[in-house]
Design a protein around this motif. Structure first.
Motif, PDB file in Angstrom:
ATOM      1  N   PHE A 147       6.360  15.813   2.745  1.00  0.00           N
ATOM      2  CA  PHE A 147       5.166  16.217   2.616  1.00  0.00           C
ATOM      3  C   PHE A 147       4.043  16.262   3.500  1.00  0.00           C
ATOM      4  O   PHE A 147       4.333  15.555   4.355  1.00  0.00           O
ATOM      5  CB  PHE A 147       4.647  14.961   1.439  1.00  0.00           C
ATOM      6  CG  PHE A 147       5.897  14.921   0.295  1.00  0.00           C
ATOM      7  CD1 PHE A 147       5.719  15.884  -0.556  1.00  0.00           C
ATOM      8  CD2 PHE A 147       6.843  13.940   0.371  1.00  0.00           C
ATOM      9  CE1 PHE A 147       6.884  15.406  -2.001  1.00  0.00           C
ATOM     10  CE2 PHE A 147       7.719  14.069  -0.452  1.00  0.00           C
ATOM     11  CZ  PHE A 147       7.337  15.050  -1.653  1.00  0.00           C
ATOM     12  N   GLN A 148       3.279  16.938   3.623  1.00  0.00           N
ATOM     13  CA  GLN A 148       2.098  17.662   4.620  1.00  0.00           C
ATOM     14  C   GLN A 148       1.036  16.616   4.567  1.00  0.00           C
ATOM     15  O   GLN A 148       0.442  16.361   3.655  1.00  0.00           O
ATOM     16  CB  GLN A 148       1.700  18.592   3.928  1.00  0.00           C
ATOM     17  CG  GLN A 148       3.045  19.846   4.602  1.00  0.00           C
ATOM     18  CD  GLN A 148       3.682  20.032   6.215  1.00  0.00           C
ATOM     19  OE1 GLN A 148       2.881  19.323   6.987  1.00  0.00           O
ATOM     20  NE2 GLN A 148       4.782  20.054   6.462  1.00  0.00           N
ATOM     21  N   LYS A 149       0.443  15.921   5.397  1.00  0.00           N
ATOM     22  CA  LYS A 149      -0.245  14.305   5.014  1.00  0.00           C
ATOM     23  C   LYS A 149      -0.806  14.298   6.368  1.00  0.00           C
ATOM     24  O   LYS A 149      -0.253  14.954   7.404  1.00  0.00           O
ATOM     25  CB  LYS A 149       0.620  13.646   4.452  1.00  0.00           C
ATOM     26  CG  LYS A 149       0.760  12.585   5.149  1.00  0.00           C
ATOM     27  CD  LYS A 149       1.294  11.278   4.614  1.00  0.00           C
ATOM     28  CE  LYS A 149       1.920  10.418   5.432  1.00  0.00           C
ATOM     29  NZ  LYS A 149       1.508   9.447   6.785  1.00  0.00           N
ATOM     30  N   LYS A 150      -2.152  13.861   6.194  1.00  0.00           N
ATOM     31  CA  LYS A 150      -3.267  13.252   7.663  1.00  0.00           C
ATOM     32  C   LYS A 150      -1.801  12.692   8.421  1.00  0.00           C
ATOM     33  O   LYS A 150      -1.733  11.515   7.384  1.00  0.00           O
ATOM     34  CB  LYS A 150      -3.956  13.260   7.435  1.00  0.00           C
ATOM     35  CG  LYS A 150      -5.093  14.368   7.463  1.00  0.00           C
ATOM     36  CD  LYS A 150      -6.908  14.022   6.896  1.00  0.00           C
ATOM     37  CE  LYS A 150      -7.651  14.556   5.722  1.00  0.00           C
ATOM     38  NZ  LYS A 150      -8.811  13.876   5.775  1.00  0.00           N
ATOM     39  N   ARG A 151      -2.281  12.591   9.841  1.00  0.00           N
ATOM     40  CA  ARG A 151      -1.825  11.557  10.848  1.00  0.00           C
ATOM     41  C   ARG A 151      -2.561  10.440  10.581  1.00  0.00           C
ATOM     42  O   ARG A 151      -3.697  10.131  10.381  1.00  0.00           O
ATOM     43  CB  ARG A 151      -1.146  11.751  11.944  1.00  0.00           C
ATOM     44  CG  ARG A 151       0.147  12.559  12.225  1.00  0.00           C
ATOM     45  CD  ARG A 151      -0.146  12.632  13.984  1.00  0.00           C
ATOM     46  NE  ARG A 151      -0.118  11.107  14.412  1.00  0.00           N
ATOM     47  CZ  ARG A 151       0.841  10.502  15.202  1.00  0.00           C
ATOM     48  NH1 ARG A 151       2.249  10.979  14.545  1.00  0.00           N
ATOM     49  NH2 ARG A 151       0.907   9.333  15.745  1.00  0.00           N
ATOM     50  N   SER A 152      -2.030   8.732   9.756  1.00  0.00           N
ATOM     51  CA  SER A 152      -3.191   8.566  10.140  1.00  0.00           C
ATOM     52  C   SER A 152      -2.380   7.115  11.503  1.00  0.00           C
ATOM     53  O   SER A 152      -2.011   7.069  12.278  1.00  0.00           O
ATOM     54  CB  SER A 152      -1.952   7.267   8.483  1.00  0.00           C
ATOM     55  OG  SER A 152      -0.912   6.506   9.228  1.00  0.00           O
ATOM     56  N   GLU A 153      -3.605   6.378  11.422  1.00  0.00           N
ATOM     57  CA  GLU A 153      -3.753   5.598  12.764  1.00  0.00           C
ATOM     58  C   GLU A 153      -2.774   4.650  12.583  1.00  0.00           C
ATOM     59  O   GLU A 153      -1.986   4.535  12.061  1.00  0.00           O
ATOM     60  CB  GLU A 153      -5.006   4.746  12.241  1.00  0.00           C
ATOM     61  CG  GLU A 153      -6.468   5.582  12.675  1.00  0.00           C
ATOM     62  CD  GLU A 153      -7.622   4.625  12.449  1.00  0.00           C
ATOM     63  OE1 GLU A 153      -7.335   3.519  12.743  1.00  0.00           O
ATOM     64  OE2 GLU A 153      -8.672   4.553  12.066  1.00  0.00           O
ATOM     65  N   ASN A 154      -2.270   4.258  14.467  1.00  0.00           N
ATOM     66  CA  ASN A 154      -1.030   3.657  15.080  1.00  0.00           C
ATOM     67  C   ASN A 154      -1.114   2.300  13.665  1.00  0.00           C
ATOM     68  O   ASN A 154      -1.884   1.481  14.069  1.00  0.00           O
ATOM     69  CB  ASN A 154      -1.122   3.516  16.049  1.00  0.00           C
ATOM     70  CG  ASN A 154      -0.638   4.570  15.839  1.00  0.00           C
ATOM     71  OD1 ASN A 154       0.297   5.435  16.143  1.00  0.00           O
ATOM     72  ND2 ASN A 154      -0.606   4.097  18.083  1.00  0.00           N
ATOM     73  N   ASN A 155      -0.418   1.836  13.231  1.00  0.00           N
ATOM     74  CA  ASN A 155      -0.105   0.148  12.848  1.00  0.00           C
ATOM     75  C   ASN A 155      -1.095   0.417  11.691  1.00  0.00           C
ATOM     76  O   ASN A 155      -1.062  -0.377  10.488  1.00  0.00           O
ATOM     77  CB  ASN A 155      -0.689  -1.011  14.036  1.00  0.00           C
ATOM     78  CG  ASN A 155      -0.049  -0.840  14.562  1.00  0.00           C
ATOM     79  OD1 ASN A 155       1.130  -0.530  15.113  1.00  0.00           O
ATOM     80  ND2 ASN A 155       0.123  -0.940  15.888  1.00  0.00           N
ATOM     81  N   SER A 156      -1.809   1.462  11.204  1.00  0.00           N
ATOM     82  CA  SER A 156      -2.412   1.515  10.132  1.00  0.00           C
ATOM     83  C   SER A 156      -1.432   1.161   8.628  1.00  0.00           C
ATOM     84  O   SER A 156      -0.510   1.908   8.557  1.00  0.00           O
ATOM     85  CB  SER A 156      -3.546   2.578   9.339  1.00  0.00           C
ATOM     86  OG  SER A 156      -3.390   3.202   9.301  1.00  0.00           O
ATOM     87  N   LEU A 157      -2.022   0.763   7.292  1.00  0.00           N
ATOM     88  CA  LEU A 157      -1.296   0.543   6.097  1.00  0.00           C
ATOM     89  C   LEU A 157      -2.139   1.357   5.259  1.00  0.00           C
ATOM     90  O   LEU A 157      -2.853   1.144   4.551  1.00  0.00           O
ATOM     91  CB  LEU A 157      -1.030  -1.048   5.657  1.00  0.00           C
ATOM     92  CG  LEU A 157       0.386  -1.136   5.191  1.00  0.00           C
ATOM     93  CD1 LEU A 157       1.882  -0.864   5.645  1.00  0.00           C
ATOM     94  CD2 LEU A 157       0.483  -2.850   4.865  1.00  0.00           C
ATOM     95  N   SER A 158      -1.485   3.159   4.936  1.00  0.00           N
ATOM     96  CA  SER A 158      -1.887   3.372   4.029  1.00  0.00           C
ATOM     97  C   SER A 158      -1.249   4.349   3.241  1.00  0.00           C
ATOM     98  O   SER A 158      -0.458   4.504   4.000  1.00  0.00           O
ATOM     99  CB  SER A 158      -3.218   4.213   4.808  1.00  0.00           C
ATOM    100  OG  SER A 158      -3.413   5.552   4.362  1.00  0.00           O
ATOM    101  N   PHE A 159      -1.259   4.423   2.058  1.00  0.00           N
ATOM    102  CA  PHE A 159       0.096   5.180   1.067  1.00  0.00           C
ATOM    103  C   PHE A 159      -1.107   6.455   0.201  1.00  0.00           C
ATOM    104  O   PHE A 159      -0.322   7.393  -0.192  1.00  0.00           O
ATOM    105  CB  PHE A 159       0.783   4.487   0.418  1.00  0.00           C
ATOM    106  CG  PHE A 159       1.305   3.584   1.190  1.00  0.00           C
ATOM    107  CD1 PHE A 159       2.261   3.256   1.686  1.00  0.00           C
ATOM    108  CD2 PHE A 159       0.527   2.086   1.482  1.00  0.00           C
ATOM    109  CE1 PHE A 159       3.205   2.999   2.485  1.00  0.00           C
ATOM    110  CE2 PHE A 159       1.826   1.364   2.252  1.00  0.00           C
ATOM    111  CZ  PHE A 159       2.798   1.575   3.048  1.00  0.00           C
TER     112      PHE A 159
END
Ligand code: KG4
Length: 316
Positions: free
Chosen positions: A201-213
């Motif tokens: 699935f193509q999604k934006k890279r989230s910041e390191n260690n962030s918890l985001s879904f």
């Protein structure tokens, strides 16, 4: 009162969401009764607080009577009460609290308020009395996704929590889009086929260690919306399997990160998503010691409220 009286039980009450769950517990026995309003909620695709609260009111008396019968005890054999104080749906919590307070007045016994999230952290201890600090606890449910370092009963650090959707919530939303019904987690888990996890699935890279879904959720929903062909059963299995692998791998990689960062005795996971078969098999491969609650104690249940209370009182 740091003693469990012979032939006496703690009554535990959990009504934070859609499950009316009551439990009679002492060191030898656990009698658990849970009635869910999920069927009434199904047509709405999620929890309607008013329906859940009414269903608690309708079910709680019968649940209690059935438990007394099952345990073959009288109401006077209840030594104390534990009930969920927070967090949860206010109107639902109130049903449990009022029941507990009334019974406590009637029987002249104590009613102990318990935190629902802390109870999930210790739910592995229902059938495993080994508790050693510090340990790492991840709670993954429909409303919560967070990692905690449990240093002691009164010192629990929150290390990270989702900045948007909880993991269970994403399972439910993807399942809804795939017409699988509610709650979605168990449905997707049942469809999972490890040989069909081929979609990235193509999604934006989230910041390191962030918890985001929410990024993954949007990517899966977009994938389904943009699909040029009808989603037949085979495609549904492919999407569900790829999604489950992606979200569980991400969740466990966060847990792994914190397990490496902090010196802890073991890790544990609680909450409805902890019942997921793929999660359970993957976590057993981690190098660190892991304690998982039995599947029946992953979702909301009164046994974890009772055990949490007994642990707090030094009785477990
Ligand atoms: O802890 P819980 O019973 O209630 C709260 O949200 O507090 O968790 C319910 C959540 C739902 O989102 C449900 O879809 C998810 O747990 N769930 C699962 C599984 N069983 C329940 N998610 C993935 N795999 C499962 N086997």
């Amino acid at each position: 009162m740091n003693i469990l009286k012979k032939n006496h039980y703690f009554l535990a009450i959990e009504t934070s969401c859609d499950d009316t769950s009551l439990c009679l517990i002492n060191n030898d026995n656990i009698f658990l009764k849970t009635v869910s309003s999920i069927k009434q909620q199904n047509e709405f695709g999620g929890i309607v607080p008013e329906i859940a609260a009414r269903s608690h009111e309708e079910n709680i008396n019968n649940c209690f009577k059935q438990l007394l019968n099952e345990a073959k005890i009288n109401i006077t054999n209840i030594q104390a009460i534990a009930y969920t104080l927070e967090p949860g749906l206010k109107t639902c919590l109130n049903v449990g609290k009022i029941f507990a307070d009334s019974l406590s007045l009637l029987l002249n016994i104590k009613a102990y308020p318990i935190n629902h999230i802390t109870a999930h952290m210790f739910s592995y201890a229902i059938d495993n009395k080994h508790i050693e600090y510090p340990f790492l606890a991840m709670v993954v449910s429909g409303g919560t996704t967070a990692v905690f370092k449990v240093n002691s009963l009164i010192d629990i650090e929150i290390l990270n929590q989702t900045s948007d959707d909880a993991v269970g919530e994403v399972f439910d939303k993807v399942a809804r889009k795939l017409n699988l019904g509610y709650p979605g987690g168990p449905k997707i888990d049942m469809l999972y086929d490890c040989s069909r996890t081929t979609i990235t699935f193509q999604k934006k890279r989230s910041e390191n260690n962030s918890l985001s879904f929410s990024g993954l959720k949007s990517a899966v929903l977009n994938y389904i919306n943009n699909s040029k062909h009808e989603i037949d059963n085979s495609k549904r299995i492919e999407i569900a399997s790829s999604f489950q692998k992606t979200i569980i791998d991400e969740t466990l990689s966060k847990l792994h990160y914190y397990a490496k960062l902090h010196k802890v005795k073991y890790i544990t996971i609680g909450g409805g998503v902890a019942a997921n078969d793929y999660l359970r098999s993957e976590i057993s491969k981690m190098a660190i010691k892991t304690y998982l609650p039995l599947k029946k104690y992953c979702g909301d249940n009164a046994a974890m409220i009772g055990v949490m209370c007994l642990i707090n009182l030094g009785l477990w």
